[in-house]
Design a protein around this motif. Structure first.
Motif, mmCIF file in Angstrom:
data_model
loop_
_atom_site.group_PDB
_atom_site.id
_atom_site.type_symbol
_atom_site.label_atom_id
_atom_site.label_comp_id
_atom_site.label_asym_id
_atom_site.label_seq_id
_atom_site.Cartn_x
_atom_site.Cartn_y
_atom_site.Cartn_z
ATOM 1 N N ASN A 277 30.109 43.205 33.621
ATOM 2 C CA ASN A 277 29.165 42.398 32.844
ATOM 3 C C ASN A 277 29.739 41.024 32.495
ATOM 4 O O ASN A 277 29.008 40.056 32.377
ATOM 5 N N CYS B 207 31.692 39.242 34.407
ATOM 6 C CA CYS B 207 31.878 38.361 35.565
ATOM 7 C C CYS B 207 30.674 38.328 36.508
ATOM 8 O O CYS B 207 30.705 37.628 37.516
ATOM 9 N N ASN B 208 29.617 39.051 36.221
ATOM 10 C CA ASN B 208 28.432 39.061 37.077
ATOM 11 C C ASN B 208 27.224 38.638 36.230
ATOM 12 O O ASN B 208 26.722 39.419 35.427
ATOM 13 N N SER B 209 26.766 37.414 36.441
ATOM 14 C CA SER B 209 25.679 36.893 35.610
ATOM 15 C C SER B 209 24.340 37.583 35.875
ATOM 16 O O SER B 209 23.422 37.467 35.065
ATOM 17 N N ASP B 210 24.219 38.307 36.989
ATOM 18 C CA ASP B 210 22.974 39.027 37.273
ATOM 19 C C ASP B 210 22.891 40.367 36.542
ATOM 20 O O ASP B 210 21.815 40.928 36.405
#
Length: 117
Positions: free
Chosen positions: A33, A35-38
């Motif tokens: 969460n 490092c992954n903006s999606d």
């Protein structure tokens, strides 16, 4: 658009408490969460009476297909980060792996769009 992606799984080969095993995956989802903006949100639920868990992620994606790919990828990456395998998700199991997460074939993966507030 925002989508909810739910993956029900059977958990095989764990030792100790199922909740502790699932918490390891949740910890890895928390790492993803950051490092992954999606990946917008996540939760997990488990039932030790039948060795099952349900992982749900909220993802941002332009289409239903991409939401499914992103959501399943995040859940699978979190499971793999714990050292477990995802037998039957399209690869062969690692024979040295103790814990296996198998998608519940009766329920399958559910993807649904969420309404923007």
């Amino acid at each position: 658009m925002m989508f909810s992606v739910s993956v029900p799984v059977e958990v095989i080969g764990y030792t100790g408490d199922l909740g502790d095993t699932i918490e390891q995956v949740v910890d890895e989802l928390a790492n993803l969460n950051t490092c992954n903006s999606d990946l917008l949100d996540f939760l997990a639920d488990s039932d030790a009476t039948d060795d099952t868990a349900d992982f749900t992620v909220t993802v941002q994606a332009p289409s239903l297909e991409e939401a499914m790919a992103t959501g399943v990828s995040c859940i699978r990456a979190a499971i793999h980060a714990t050292g477990a395998s995802t037998h039957g998700w399209d690869d062969e199991p690692d024979q040295d792996t103790v814990v296996v997460y198998r998608v519940d074939s009766d329920e399958g993966v559910e993807v649904r769009p969420l309404v923007d507030a």
